[in-house]
Design a protein around this motif. Sequence first.
Motif, mmCIF file in Angstrom:
data_model
loop_
_atom_site.group_PDB
_atom_site.id
_atom_site.type_symbol
_atom_site.label_atom_id
_atom_site.label_comp_id
_atom_site.label_asym_id
_atom_site.label_seq_id
_atom_site.Cartn_x
_atom_site.Cartn_y
_atom_site.Cartn_z
ATOM 1 N N ASN A 4 -15.235 42.978 16.562
ATOM 2 C CA ASN A 4 -14.562 44.240 16.267
ATOM 3 C C ASN A 4 -13.575 44.068 15.126
ATOM 4 N N THR A 156 -17.341 56.270 25.900
ATOM 5 C CA THR A 156 -18.449 56.213 24.945
ATOM 6 C C THR A 156 -18.185 57.134 23.756
ATOM 7 N N SER A 159 -15.665 55.683 21.385
ATOM 8 C CA SER A 159 -16.276 54.654 20.544
ATOM 9 C C SER A 159 -17.001 55.269 19.353
ATOM 10 N N ARG A 163 -15.543 55.095 15.386
ATOM 11 C CA ARG A 163 -16.313 54.402 14.345
ATOM 12 C C ARG A 163 -16.617 55.326 13.174
ATOM 13 N N GLN A 176 -6.657 53.564 18.249
ATOM 14 C CA GLN A 176 -7.266 52.822 17.153
ATOM 15 C C GLN A 176 -6.212 52.136 16.282
ATOM 16 N N ALA A 187 -10.097 46.322 22.293
ATOM 17 C CA ALA A 187 -10.105 47.722 22.744
ATOM 18 C C ALA A 187 -9.375 47.900 24.069
ATOM 19 N N THR A 230 -15.281 51.494 25.986
ATOM 20 C CA THR A 230 -15.268 51.793 24.554
ATOM 21 C C THR A 230 -15.702 50.580 23.738
ATOM 22 N N ASP A 234 -19.217 50.206 21.456
ATOM 23 C CA ASP A 234 -19.208 49.863 20.031
ATOM 24 C C ASP A 234 -20.461 49.083 19.630
ATOM 25 N N HIS A 243 -17.305 50.737 12.111
ATOM 26 C CA HIS A 243 -16.036 51.430 11.870
ATOM 27 C C HIS A 243 -15.902 51.780 10.387
#
Length: 251
Positions: A4, A156, A159, A163, A176, A187, A230, A234, A243
Amino acid sequence: MKNNEETASQVLNGRTISMSKSITFFIISLVINSAGNVLTLVTSAQIHPSYLGSAYWTAAEANLAVAFGWNLFWTFLILGVVITILNAILVGHWEWRRALGNLIFMVPFSALIQVFEDFFLGKYPALFGGFPPAKTPFMIGFYILLNFLGVAMIGTAISIYQRVNLVLHPADDLMQILRFKYFKGNANTAMWASYIPPTLMAILAFAITRQFTNLGIGTIFAFLFQGGITGIADTKVFPKLKHQALDVGKN
């Protein structure tokens, strides 16, 4: 969470998907998030005594709505503005595009919350008669699963539109910012830290009403697992979506 963090640095200053794809992903996630939020509220309300609860932010906002006599639309909208200001403080500068994006998100999101609430409560009987009260162990178990599903839908959806990063719910923008500025892409930790404002909201609501509503095992489930969901989404839901154009201010 290393992946991530690497993803964030790779697309920090640009986008890798078209605007049409961004809008499509955003609309999908907005519908999923609104439906998931209301699903947690409605299933909680249909079990008596109420011990199921709803998603963490939703529970706090619903309590505040009761405390001040507001409907869900105005509660979500007003608190969204407050969190937008907090986000600007954390990033270190005020950006009208970002603030406007938060507001743009809040209007359709708040409206969809009201639509799904009316739908799940049976106010459109030609389409759906509403969820009946849970009077059997089977129905209670079914509503608990639906409540957990609602939390998973929220995680979900977060996520997906985090992104995409086109416009964000202020609470998810907060998560974020915390995730990539302070917690190295983690996360789960970022989600827990972002729960500080709704916790303060719930305390304020309790001070006014002397009662908690929409708080229970579903809320605990959301607190423990929504951030993890989440993070998993991803890599599992639209895995090629990375992202986009992150801006979380200077460390």
